[in-house]
Design a protein around this motif. Structure first.
Motif, PDB file in Angstrom:
ATOM      1  N   PRO A 195      16.758   0.915  32.574  1.00 52.29           N
ATOM      2  CA  PRO A 195      17.710   1.873  33.136  1.00 52.29           C
ATOM      3  C   PRO A 195      17.331   3.302  32.739  1.00 52.29           C
ATOM      4  O   PRO A 195      16.843   3.539  31.630  1.00 52.29           O
ATOM      5  N   ALA A 196      17.558   4.237  33.641  1.00 54.34           N
ATOM      6  CA  ALA A 196      17.219   5.637  33.362  1.00 54.34           C
ATOM      7  C   ALA A 196      17.982   6.159  32.155  1.00 54.34           C
ATOM      8  O   ALA A 196      17.527   7.083  31.472  1.00 54.34           O
ATOM      9  N   SER A 197      19.140   5.577  31.861  1.00 52.93           N
ATOM     10  CA  SER A 197      19.960   6.027  30.732  1.00 52.93           C
ATOM     11  C   SER A 197      19.499   5.470  29.395  1.00 52.93           C
ATOM     12  O   SER A 197      20.037   5.845  28.347  1.00 52.93           O
TER      13      SER A 197
ATOM     14  N   ASP B 128      18.429   3.132  39.944  1.00 51.78           N
ATOM     15  CA  ASP B 128      18.405   3.961  38.733  1.00 51.78           C
ATOM     16  C   ASP B 128      17.612   3.312  37.610  1.00 51.78           C
ATOM     17  O   ASP B 128      17.910   3.499  36.432  1.00 51.78           O
TER      18      ASP B 128
END
Length: 200
Positions: free
Chosen positions: A50-52, A109
């Motif tokens: 995940p980008a986070s 994402d």
């Protein structure tokens, strides 16, 4: 939130690095225990996160993806680590087009992290699937894998650990996935997720 019910099936692994880089000695020790290894084949993987998320953050409960090219086919795998990195809820399916699936993951994402390229041989050892891997940039590894309920994962990992230790070879147990091991080996100066050249 992914379903982490105690009765849900998932893949559990144990993984070891061969400290003496003698693949044939390992193959012979396995053969003495009745393990028949298949022919060597090449796998090219691209890991996604995940980008986070970034390396150093906890992995448990986080969904990660992988695109794997092998023998002209492309396999999409999604894993969610449960008790540890090598105990995962997992789903996978073949996809027609790797580049299109890559773009779909970006829309979800996800971002590409590490490329893992290796030669693999497989066989069965008791109830476990065995993988003998020669990983670019890391060395020779042996993995045992089983699909079991989450409630049995810890016990099964302990059983497979004893199984591998019975080989009596110079092995180092590792508790991280190949992408984490490659990321640690690369030690890039920047803090970003991307390591090396993503393989699409």
């Amino acid at each position: 939130m992914p379903d982490l019910d105690m009765d849900a099936l998932g893949e559990v692994e144990v993984k070891y690095r061969l400290l003496d880089p003698d693949e044939e000695a390992l193959a012979e020790a396995l053969a003495a225990r009745g393990v028949v290894l298949g022919d060597r084949f090449r796998q090219d993987d691209q890991a996604y996160a995940p980008a986070s998320w970034s390396y150093g953050m906890p992995k448990l409960g986080v969904a990660f993806a992988r695109l794997r090219s092998e023998a002209g086919r492309v396999l999409l795998t999604v894993k969610v680590p449960r008790a540890n990195e090598l105990d995962c809820a997992e789903q996978e399916t073949f996809v027609e087009d790797r580049a299109t699936m890559h773009e779909a993951l970006l829309l979800l994402d996800m971002v590409p992290t590490v490329r893992i390229a290796k030669f693999r041989r497989t066989g069965a050892w008791g109830k476990a699937q065995l993988c003998l891997d020669v990983v670019d940039g890391l060395g020779i590894f042996i993995e045992l894998e089983r699909v079991v309920p989450r409630s049995a994962a810890e016990q099964v990992q302990a059983e497979m650990d004893q199984q591998v230790r019975s080989l009596g070879l110079p092995l180092q147990r590792v508790t991280q996935t190949y992408d984490s091991l490659l990321r640690a080996a690369a030690r890039p100066a920047e803090d970003g997720l991307l390591v090396g050249d993503p393989y699409i």
